[in-house]
Motif scaffolding. Sequence first.
Motif, mmCIF file in Angstrom:
data_model
loop_
_atom_site.group_PDB
_atom_site.id
_atom_site.type_symbol
_atom_site.label_atom_id
_atom_site.label_comp_id
_atom_site.label_asym_id
_atom_site.label_seq_id
_atom_site.Cartn_x
_atom_site.Cartn_y
_atom_site.Cartn_z
ATOM 1 N N CYS A 1 0.794 -1.181 0.089
ATOM 2 C CA CYS A 1 -0.054 0.098 -0.113
ATOM 3 C C CYS A 1 0.891 1.196 0.197
ATOM 4 C CB CYS A 1 -0.940 -0.155 1.435
ATOM 5 S SG CYS A 1 -1.668 1.482 1.368
ATOM 6 N N ASP A 2 0.596 2.078 -1.084
ATOM 7 C CA ASP A 2 1.206 3.345 -1.155
ATOM 8 C C ASP A 2 0.112 4.461 -1.337
ATOM 9 O OD1 ASP A 2 3.386 2.411 -3.423
ATOM 10 O OD2 ASP A 2 1.830 3.729 -3.971
ATOM 11 N N PHE A 3 0.507 5.830 -1.681
ATOM 12 C CA PHE A 3 -0.581 6.530 -2.007
ATOM 13 C C PHE A 3 -0.222 6.985 -3.469
ATOM 14 C CE2 PHE A 3 -2.474 6.663 2.086
ATOM 15 C CZ PHE A 3 -1.638 7.127 3.036
ATOM 16 N N ILE A 4 0.865 6.335 -3.984
ATOM 17 C CA ILE A 4 0.732 6.845 -5.414
ATOM 18 C C ILE A 4 0.314 5.949 -6.429
ATOM 19 C CG2 ILE A 4 3.082 8.207 -4.746
ATOM 20 C CD1 ILE A 4 4.518 5.774 -5.976
ATOM 21 N N VAL A 5 -0.355 4.901 -5.981
ATOM 22 C CA VAL A 5 -1.202 3.941 -7.028
ATOM 23 C C VAL A 5 -2.223 4.735 -7.830
ATOM 24 C CG1 VAL A 5 -0.590 2.020 -5.669
ATOM 25 C CG2 VAL A 5 -2.711 3.083 -5.361
ATOM 26 N N LYS A 6 -2.792 4.330 -8.709
ATOM 27 C CA LYS A 6 -3.892 4.845 -9.519
ATOM 28 C C LYS A 6 -5.107 4.372 -8.842
ATOM 29 C CE LYS A 6 -5.701 5.635 -14.239
ATOM 30 N NZ LYS A 6 -5.318 5.304 -15.792
ATOM 31 N N TRP A 7 -5.928 5.401 -8.422
ATOM 32 C CA TRP A 7 -6.754 5.538 -7.596
ATOM 33 C C TRP A 7 -8.131 5.384 -8.768
ATOM 34 C CZ3 TRP A 7 -6.306 3.138 -3.078
ATOM 35 C CH2 TRP A 7 -5.074 3.533 -2.378
ATOM 36 N N MET A 8 -8.869 4.259 -9.164
ATOM 37 C CA MET A 8 -9.710 4.447 -10.257
ATOM 38 C C MET A 8 -10.996 4.447 -9.816
ATOM 39 S SD MET A 8 -7.958 1.481 -12.714
ATOM 40 C CE MET A 8 -9.268 1.731 -13.805
ATOM 41 N N PHE A 9 -11.371 4.211 -8.735
ATOM 42 C CA PHE A 9 -12.890 4.121 -8.320
ATOM 43 C C PHE A 9 -12.972 5.032 -6.957
ATOM 44 C CE2 PHE A 9 -14.017 1.180 -11.388
ATOM 45 C CZ PHE A 9 -12.880 0.270 -11.351
#
Length: 124
Positions: free
Chosen positions: A105-113
């Motif tokens: 878990c990190d905050f830079i992933v692509k948040w899609m929903f």
Amino acid sequence: QLQLVESGGGLVQPGGSLRLSCAASGGTLEDHAIGWFRQAPGKEREAVSCISYSGASTNFADSVKGRFTISRDNAKSTVYLQMNSLKSEDSDVYYCAAAPTRRVCDFIVKWMFWGQGTQVTVSS
């Protein structure tokens, strides 16, 4: 299409607690990291916490470390944000988001929903 709905917000006094829920429909959360974010009108969105798809990895903003915890129940397709020792500066609209990733878990992933948000107000 995965849909997220937040609940559990409200008015609480400083020092109090709230538990936010992020419930998914239209799909499963099992393969998704889930993040919690908050934003006040006119301010930038702030990352609060996230949890990996398995729950093994979590992350917290420095401003909430030691006060907030995050957990998930994949069987219920729900993620929880337990907020303790709340402060006035925690007042915001809180959003949950999902990213289809099995990374830590990190905050830079692509948040899609994204959900529509739930209001948290900390005030005496």
